[in-house]
Motif scaffolding. Sequence first.
Motif, PDB file in Angstrom:
ATOM      1  N   VAL A   1      -0.324 -28.660  -0.322  1.00  0.00           N
ATOM      2  CA  VAL A   1       0.763 -27.946  -0.981  1.00  0.00           C
ATOM      3  C   VAL A   1       0.621 -28.111  -2.493  1.00  0.00           C
ATOM      4  N   ASN A   2       0.412 -26.991  -3.175  1.00  0.00           N
ATOM      5  CA  ASN A   2       0.139 -27.024  -4.616  1.00  0.00           C
ATOM      6  C   ASN A   2       1.345 -26.526  -5.407  1.00  0.00           C
ATOM      7  N   ARG A   3       1.896 -27.395  -6.242  1.00  0.00           N
ATOM      8  CA  ARG A   3       3.109 -27.037  -6.987  1.00  0.00           C
ATOM      9  C   ARG A   3       2.937 -27.118  -8.497  1.00  0.00           C
ATOM     10  N   ARG A   4       1.734 -27.403  -8.987  1.00  0.00           N
ATOM     11  CA  ARG A   4       1.533 -27.597 -10.430  1.00  0.00           C
ATOM     12  C   ARG A   4       0.675 -26.482 -11.010  1.00  0.00           C
ATOM     13  N   PRO A   5       0.924 -26.173 -12.294  1.00  0.00           N
ATOM     14  CA  PRO A   5       0.052 -25.192 -12.954  1.00  0.00           C
ATOM     15  C   PRO A   5      -1.311 -25.821 -13.262  1.00  0.00           C
ATOM     16  N   PRO A   6      -2.323 -24.994 -13.533  1.00  0.00           N
ATOM     17  CA  PRO A   6      -3.645 -25.552 -13.874  1.00  0.00           C
ATOM     18  C   PRO A   6      -3.669 -26.064 -15.311  1.00  0.00           C
ATOM     19  N   TYR A   7      -4.623 -26.842 -15.664  1.00  0.00           N
ATOM     20  CA  TYR A   7      -4.957 -27.265 -17.045  1.00  0.00           C
ATOM     21  C   TYR A   7      -4.000 -28.252 -17.713  1.00  0.00           C
ATOM     22  N   GLY A   8      -2.685 -28.050 -17.607  1.00  0.00           N
ATOM     23  CA  GLY A   8      -1.750 -28.947 -18.278  1.00  0.00           C
ATOM     24  C   GLY A   8      -1.846 -30.369 -17.735  1.00  0.00           C
ATOM     25  N   THR A   9      -2.099 -30.457 -16.440  1.00  0.00           N
ATOM     26  CA  THR A   9      -2.320 -31.752 -15.788  1.00  0.00           C
ATOM     27  C   THR A   9      -3.546 -31.614 -14.886  1.00  0.00           C
TER      28      THR A   9
ATOM     29  N   VAL B   1       3.214 -22.931  -4.173  1.00  0.00           N
ATOM     30  CA  VAL B   1       4.636 -22.714  -4.428  1.00  0.00           C
ATOM     31  C   VAL B   1       4.976 -23.207  -5.833  1.00  0.00           C
ATOM     32  N   ASP B   2       6.162 -22.840  -6.298  1.00  0.00           N
ATOM     33  CA  ASP B   2       6.594 -23.204  -7.656  1.00  0.00           C
ATOM     34  C   ASP B   2       5.472 -22.867  -8.659  1.00  0.00           C
ATOM     35  N   ASP B   3       5.235 -23.752  -9.645  1.00  0.00           N
ATOM     36  CA  ASP B   3       4.214 -23.452 -10.651  1.00  0.00           C
ATOM     37  C   ASP B   3       2.798 -23.428 -10.077  1.00  0.00           C
ATOM     38  N   GLY B   4       2.636 -23.849  -8.840  1.00  0.00           N
ATOM     39  CA  GLY B   4       1.318 -23.785  -8.202  1.00  0.00           C
ATOM     40  C   GLY B   4       0.773 -22.369  -8.149  1.00  0.00           C
TER      41      GLY B   4
ATOM     42  N   TYR C   1      -1.452 -19.535   1.652  1.00  0.00           N
ATOM     43  CA  TYR C   1      -0.095 -18.982   1.627  1.00  0.00           C
ATOM     44  C   TYR C   1       0.478 -19.043   0.220  1.00  0.00           C
ATOM     45  N   VAL C   2       0.992 -17.912  -0.246  1.00  0.00           N
ATOM     46  CA  VAL C   2       1.640 -17.861  -1.557  1.00  0.00           C
ATOM     47  C   VAL C   2       3.101 -17.505  -1.335  1.00  0.00           C
ATOM     48  N   GLU C   3       3.989 -18.289  -1.909  1.00  0.00           N
ATOM     49  CA  GLU C   3       5.414 -18.077  -1.666  1.00  0.00           C
ATOM     50  C   GLU C   3       5.980 -16.982  -2.557  1.00  0.00           C
ATOM     51  N   LYS C   4       6.619 -16.010  -1.929  1.00  0.00           N
ATOM     52  CA  LYS C   4       7.136 -14.841  -2.642  1.00  0.00           C
ATOM     53  C   LYS C   4       8.209 -15.213  -3.667  1.00  0.00           C
TER      54      LYS C   4
END
Lengths: 96, 110, 135
Positions: free
Chosen positions: C10-18, C43-46, C80-83
């Motif tokens: 489950v991926n909730r973080r954006p890339p690069y910042g962390t 999901v979320d920023d993921g 899966y990408v959350e709408k």
Amino acid sequence: MLHVVNKSPYERDSLDTCMGYYQEGDAVLLIEDGVYGALAGGKAVSKLAGKDVSVLGPDMAARGISEEKLADGVKVVDYAGFVDLTVAKDKVQSWL
Amino acid sequence: MPIEVNGKTLETDEEGYLANINDWEPGVADVMAKEDDLELTTEHWDIINFLREYYEEYQIAPAVRVLTKAVGKKLGKDKGNSKYLYGLFPYGPGKQACRYAGLPKPTGCV
Amino acid sequence: MSQVKKFMYVNRRPPYGTIYAWESLEVVLIGAAFEQDVSLAFVDDGVFQLIKGQDTSGIGMKNFSPTYAALGDYDVTKIYVEKESLDERGLSLDDLQHLTYEDEDEDWAEKDSIQLVSRAELATIFAGQDVLFNF
């Protein structure tokens, strides 16, 4: 005052808090994950309405955000523009 | 230990992989193969070039399983099996060929 | 052969910042060697990880977004990408990379890996997993 925000507004409250202290003549610069705050149609963008907002171009490009995806009125600056902003505003506050 | 290629000294990590992928040139593979007492043939170069193209596209060195499947598709079924690939690269097609190709150790290499 | 388990990342973080996004991707690729039933959720920023057209040349970091396109080769075919997460961020599926895999059982027909799901649907998918890893 130049307010610099480097966190996603969807993950942290930095942008929200920072906007609470925004005064006439201030400017906001979104860098790193902060650039997501300027996405048109995003929930966070309402906070930017009527404010002087810039985003750092290289951080946008890295994240695949093109200028067309930005909310109206948001400016794009490069690293030199970042420097200009810090010079133009007498103080800088980085909201971590 | 650094290696000497065409008069240039190139840094490697402790396992012999190039420290900087941009240092790569075909001579790197020749020098590394010579140290392993291996003569590079067209068949070896097919795999080395394939790996470099894969890295260029996906930014990773493929795991052996992935490499095997992809080679079979690209270069023919007779080559898409581990017997053929280990025949060419006895130290392991993933590790040895990736090293010659200047790539990091394969992601998913266990 | 041990029993196949359902693993979900489950991926909730954006890339690069962390480092979370890249770490997750590496773990997925390494874990794929164990031939389990692997799926990914964004999901979320993921969801920002999958935005197409990323160009990191200006920030001096490795652009790992092309690596998502290799997931099909690693038999990771359920993404899966959350709408709701896309909607909140002003994004749609068109803003994301088009990820595909080749279906071995159907003569290598190319199929979409990404499935757009609602939060409620994703909750059901979570419930059906054996192991969940959050990044």
